[in-house]
Design a protein around this motif. Structure first.
Motif, PDB file in Angstrom:
ATOM      1  N   LEU A  28      41.200  30.498 -19.919  1.00 32.25           N
ATOM      2  CA  LEU A  28      39.933  31.041 -19.422  1.00 32.25           C
ATOM      3  C   LEU A  28      38.742  30.343 -20.081  1.00 32.25           C
ATOM      4  N   TYR A  29      38.808  30.136 -21.380  1.00 37.44           N
ATOM      5  CA  TYR A  29      37.702  29.478 -22.082  1.00 37.44           C
ATOM      6  C   TYR A  29      37.606  27.994 -21.731  1.00 37.44           C
ATOM      7  N   LEU A  30      38.737  27.350 -21.445  1.00 36.08           N
ATOM      8  CA  LEU A  30      38.667  25.969 -20.968  1.00 36.08           C
ATOM      9  C   LEU A  30      38.014  25.923 -19.583  1.00 36.08           C
ATOM     10  N   GLY A  31      38.297  26.921 -18.750  1.00 39.32           N
ATOM     11  CA  GLY A  31      37.624  27.026 -17.457  1.00 39.32           C
ATOM     12  C   GLY A  31      36.131  27.254 -17.625  1.00 39.32           C
ATOM     13  N   LEU A  32      35.763  28.060 -18.609  1.00 42.34           N
ATOM     14  CA  LEU A  32      34.351  28.302 -18.890  1.00 42.34           C
ATOM     15  C   LEU A  32      33.682  27.023 -19.383  1.00 42.34           C
ATOM     16  N   TRP A  33      34.421  26.216 -20.151  1.00 43.24           N
ATOM     17  CA  TRP A  33      33.902  24.922 -20.603  1.00 43.24           C
ATOM     18  C   TRP A  33      33.614  24.021 -19.398  1.00 43.24           C
ATOM     19  N   LEU A  34      34.553  23.972 -18.452  1.00 41.23           N
ATOM     20  CA  LEU A  34      34.345  23.163 -17.248  1.00 41.23           C
ATOM     21  C   LEU A  34      33.166  23.689 -16.429  1.00 41.23           C
ATOM     22  N   TYR A  35      33.054  25.004 -16.319  1.00 41.04           N
ATOM     23  CA  TYR A  35      31.924  25.624 -15.623  1.00 41.04           C
ATOM     24  C   TYR A  35      30.602  25.209 -16.263  1.00 41.04           C
ATOM     25  N   GLY A  36      30.554  25.203 -17.579  1.00 40.60           N
ATOM     26  CA  GLY A  36      29.336  24.837 -18.291  1.00 40.60           C
ATOM     27  C   GLY A  36      28.899  23.415 -18.035  1.00 40.60           C
ATOM     28  N   PHE A  37      29.858  22.518 -17.794  1.00 45.59           N
ATOM     29  CA  PHE A  37      29.496  21.131 -17.494  1.00 45.59           C
ATOM     30  C   PHE A  37      29.220  20.917 -16.009  1.00 45.59           C
ATOM     31  N   ALA A  38      29.779  21.767 -15.161  1.00 50.07           N
ATOM     32  CA  ALA A  38      29.617  21.576 -13.722  1.00 50.07           C
ATOM     33  C   ALA A  38      28.287  22.095 -13.205  1.00 50.07           C
ATOM     34  N   ILE A  39      27.724  23.110 -13.868  1.00 53.66           N
ATOM     35  CA  ILE A  39      26.495  23.706 -13.355  1.00 53.66           C
ATOM     36  C   ILE A  39      25.271  23.032 -13.959  1.00 53.66           C
ATOM     37  N   ASN A  40      24.175  23.188 -13.283  1.00 58.11           N
ATOM     38  CA  ASN A  40      22.890  22.794 -13.837  1.00 58.11           C
ATOM     39  C   ASN A  40      22.471  23.923 -14.775  1.00 58.11           C
ATOM     40  N   GLN A  41      22.283  23.618 -16.053  1.00 57.92           N
ATOM     41  CA  GLN A  41      21.997  24.657 -17.039  1.00 57.92           C
ATOM     42  C   GLN A  41      20.662  25.348 -16.806  1.00 57.92           C
ATOM     43  N   GLU A  42      19.803  24.785 -15.996  1.00 59.77           N
ATOM     44  CA  GLU A  42      18.507  25.395 -15.686  1.00 59.77           C
ATOM     45  C   GLU A  42      18.512  26.114 -14.340  1.00 59.77           C
ATOM     46  N   SER A  43      19.694  26.261 -13.734  1.00 57.97           N
ATOM     47  CA  SER A  43      19.769  26.896 -12.419  1.00 57.97           C
ATOM     48  C   SER A  43      20.114  28.378 -12.545  1.00 57.97           C
ATOM     49  N   GLY A  44      19.991  29.080 -11.446  1.00 60.46           N
ATOM     50  CA  GLY A  44      20.347  30.492 -11.399  1.00 60.46           C
ATOM     51  C   GLY A  44      21.839  30.729 -11.557  1.00 60.46           C
TER      52      GLY A  44
END
Length: 156
Positions: free
Chosen positions: A95-111
């Motif tokens: 789950l945390y590795l998935g969260l890591w991938l999510y963190g790199f896939a999204i624009n950190q300044e987006s909704g």
């Protein structure tokens, strides 16, 4: 070695799960303490607009801290049994590795950054996810199968 509630010895995977659960509880509590969490007044319930940072590095929000507290409590409950400890470590690591991938896939300044995550959080999620997954998969793989307890060094 530590004893479990029934008076028996805890296995290595249970001790690792308890340690990980304790770490998540600690992180969740520290996220609510001004001074340890910088810009505490800028903390939001969720989203990338939260300006609070745990130890001045990891962007946090109320939701982020509650998730850490909840994850730690789940870990404490699951660590009571070997199978639960394995599930918490391996499943939580994935789950945390998935969260890591999510963190790199999204624009950190987006909704879409509702947790929120920043670069420091991404590296922390990678470290926690990989560590939990390794401990969940490598510790005591014969426990609960009727075989003897083993240690990773005993394996061929």
């Amino acid at each position: 070695m530590a004893r479990n509630a029934r008076g028996g010895l805890r296995t290595g995977v249970q001790v690792a799960a308890l340690a990980a659960a304790g770490l998540f509880l600690l992180i969740g509590v520290l996220g609510f303490i001004p001074g340890i969490t910088t810009d505490y007044g800028g903390m939001r319930f969720a989203g990338h607009h939260s300006e609070a940072k745990l130890l001045g590095l990891v962007q946090v929000s109320v939701l982020h801290n509650i998730l850490h507290l909840g994850f730690g409590l789940v870990g404490l409950v699951l660590a009571r049994r070997v199978s639960g400890a394995r599930l918490f470590l391996a499943g939580g690591g994935a789950l945390y590795l998935g969260l890591w991938l999510y963190g790199f896939a999204i624009n950190q300044e987006s909704g879409g950054n509702i947790i929120p995550v920043n670069d420091a959080a991404n590296w922390l999620h990678l470290f926690l996810g990989f560590g939990m997954l390794v401990f969940g998969l490598l510790l005591s793989n014969r426990v609960g199968t009727g075989g003897r307890l083993d240690r990773p060094l005993d394996r061929p």
